[in-house]
Design an enzyme around this catalytic site. Sequence first.
Site, PDB file in Angstrom:
ATOM      1  N   GLU A  75      39.637   2.828  -0.661  1.00  0.00           N
ATOM      2  CA  GLU A  75      40.354   1.721  -1.288  1.00  0.00           C
ATOM      3  C   GLU A  75      41.144   2.171  -2.509  1.00  0.00           C
ATOM      4  O   GLU A  75      42.277   1.754  -2.721  1.00  0.00           O
ATOM      5  CB  GLU A  75      39.374   0.606  -1.686  1.00  0.00           C
ATOM      6  CG  GLU A  75      40.057  -0.719  -2.025  1.00  0.00           C
ATOM      7  CD  GLU A  75      40.532  -0.814  -3.476  1.00  0.00           C
ATOM      8  OE1 GLU A  75      41.328  -1.716  -3.768  1.00  0.00           O
ATOM      9  OE2 GLU A  75      40.117   0.015  -4.310  1.00  0.00           O
ATOM     10  N   GLU A  76      40.534   3.039  -3.306  1.00  0.00           N
ATOM     11  CA  GLU A  76      41.180   3.434  -4.578  1.00  0.00           C
ATOM     12  C   GLU A  76      42.468   4.223  -4.349  1.00  0.00           C
ATOM     13  O   GLU A  76      43.258   4.402  -5.265  1.00  0.00           O
ATOM     14  CB  GLU A  76      40.216   4.242  -5.459  1.00  0.00           C
ATOM     15  CG  GLU A  76      39.036   3.434  -6.022  1.00  0.00           C
ATOM     16  CD  GLU A  76      39.443   2.375  -7.044  1.00  0.00           C
ATOM     17  OE1 GLU A  76      40.636   2.262  -7.371  1.00  0.00           O
ATOM     18  OE2 GLU A  76      38.542   1.642  -7.505  1.00  0.00           O
ATOM     19  N   HIS A  97      38.228   0.279 -14.510  1.00  0.00           N
ATOM     20  CA  HIS A  97      38.668   1.675 -14.373  1.00  0.00           C
ATOM     21  C   HIS A  97      38.391   2.506 -15.632  1.00  0.00           C
ATOM     22  O   HIS A  97      38.974   3.568 -15.834  1.00  0.00           O
ATOM     23  CB  HIS A  97      40.143   1.782 -13.946  1.00  0.00           C
ATOM     24  CG  HIS A  97      40.328   1.524 -12.477  1.00  0.00           C
ATOM     25  ND1 HIS A  97      41.460   1.867 -11.778  1.00  0.00           N
ATOM     26  CD2 HIS A  97      39.487   0.980 -11.566  1.00  0.00           C
ATOM     27  CE1 HIS A  97      41.318   1.526 -10.508  1.00  0.00           C
ATOM     28  NE2 HIS A  97      40.133   0.975 -10.353  1.00  0.00           N
ATOM     29  N   ASP A 126      33.415  -1.320 -10.120  1.00  0.00           N
ATOM     30  CA  ASP A 126      34.496  -1.461  -9.146  1.00  0.00           C
ATOM     31  C   ASP A 126      34.285  -0.385  -8.104  1.00  0.00           C
ATOM     32  O   ASP A 126      34.617   0.775  -8.339  1.00  0.00           O
ATOM     33  CB  ASP A 126      35.839  -1.308  -9.869  1.00  0.00           C
ATOM     34  CG  ASP A 126      37.025  -1.232  -8.930  1.00  0.00           C
ATOM     35  OD1 ASP A 126      36.868  -1.575  -7.747  1.00  0.00           O
ATOM     36  OD2 ASP A 126      38.119  -0.831  -9.374  1.00  0.00           O
ATOM     37  N   ASP A 144      35.692  -7.775  -4.332  1.00  0.00           N
ATOM     38  CA  ASP A 144      36.049  -6.701  -5.251  1.00  0.00           C
ATOM     39  C   ASP A 144      36.096  -7.292  -6.654  1.00  0.00           C
ATOM     40  O   ASP A 144      36.194  -8.507  -6.827  1.00  0.00           O
ATOM     41  CB  ASP A 144      37.405  -6.102  -4.831  1.00  0.00           C
ATOM     42  CG  ASP A 144      37.579  -4.668  -5.326  1.00  0.00           C
ATOM     43  OD1 ASP A 144      36.923  -4.294  -6.313  1.00  0.00           O
ATOM     44  OD2 ASP A 144      38.395  -3.950  -4.735  1.00  0.00           O
TER      45      ASP A 144
HETATM   46 ZN    ZN Z   1      38.147  -2.091  -6.490  1.00  0.00          ZN
END
Ligand code: ZN
Length: 342
Positions: free
Chosen positions: A217-218, A318, A183, A238
């Site tokens: 983005e995160e 994650h 990711d 994504d």
């Molecule tokens: Zn992502």
Amino acid sequence: MNYTDYAVEQILALCKTPSPSGFTKLAANYLIQELKNLGFESSQSRKGSILATLGGEGKPLVLAAHIDTLGAMVRSIKSSGRLRFTKIGGYPENNIENENVIIHTRNGKTYTGTVYINGPAAHVYSDSGSSKRDDSTMEIVLDEIVKSKEDTQKLGIAPGDFVSLDARTIYTDSGFIKSRHLDDKASAGVLLALAKEVKEGTLKLARKTSILFTTYEEVGHGAASGFPDDTAEMISVDMGAVGDDLGTDEYKVSICAKDSGGPYDYDVTDALVRLAMELKLQYAVDIYPYYGSDVEGALRAGYDIRHGLIGPGVFASHGYERTHRQAVENTLKLLEAYLQQA
Ligand SMILES: [Zn+2]
């Protein structure tokens, strides 16, 4: 070289390059150079997003992937010389327990260390398995001989230094890619493969197409800026989430119909589903309850664009993530087809 192989090669290289949100220069420089190798000039926005226009005309489309990742930052130095940290991005703390890290100091030096729960020795602490993991009960133990706050300060380590997590990138003979930060580096690799196809003439663009690599983005504002004013449509490329009642797995391309930000554009999603069906790809349409994407940042910033979200299925997102070459291939095939549609 087969384009999926190229995408995987780029995914592995990107995963091995540290880039927590706010400290993405190394990965950005890598991307700019790789785009140049492919024959594309790119531009970089003030906050660091990288944009390359691949060609084509009409109905301007932007494909966005993010190259920033989860990570941490030094919050303070303890009297023991160990580090208290603050998280960058959202994840449960136990996902980084016992992980090796790199501390990137402001004077350009790097040091290694490991994230531990305070009192990790099972022979000494009876509650080491059950005690709560959070940023006050975990610390970074440096691989340096430091016994006091001053010892650590002397190394040049200070609050505000970025901490990157060891991605532990592995590509197995059976086609699995295991790594932190798939990711969204898995999708960044797919976008590079599309650029290569365009340059080599195997992909003819039916509309003006740009690729955007975002760097925040995160933390929520990745694609809030940094793309052409004439953009009519943006697709976040994504990761697809894997779990419980979801159809996506590590082999499929995920098409997201709705996430935390609400439903995606009906026609864009519809066209993607139709193509996936026609091409007999391995795909799933899913709803992600705890998920935000780059294009959501653009919409919240006020852009009037149509939006979509697709990407390779990623297991244990994650955390120490995993996907399969087939998911990369299915994502690439769907985008190839989409870009050839007027
Ligand atoms: Zn992502």
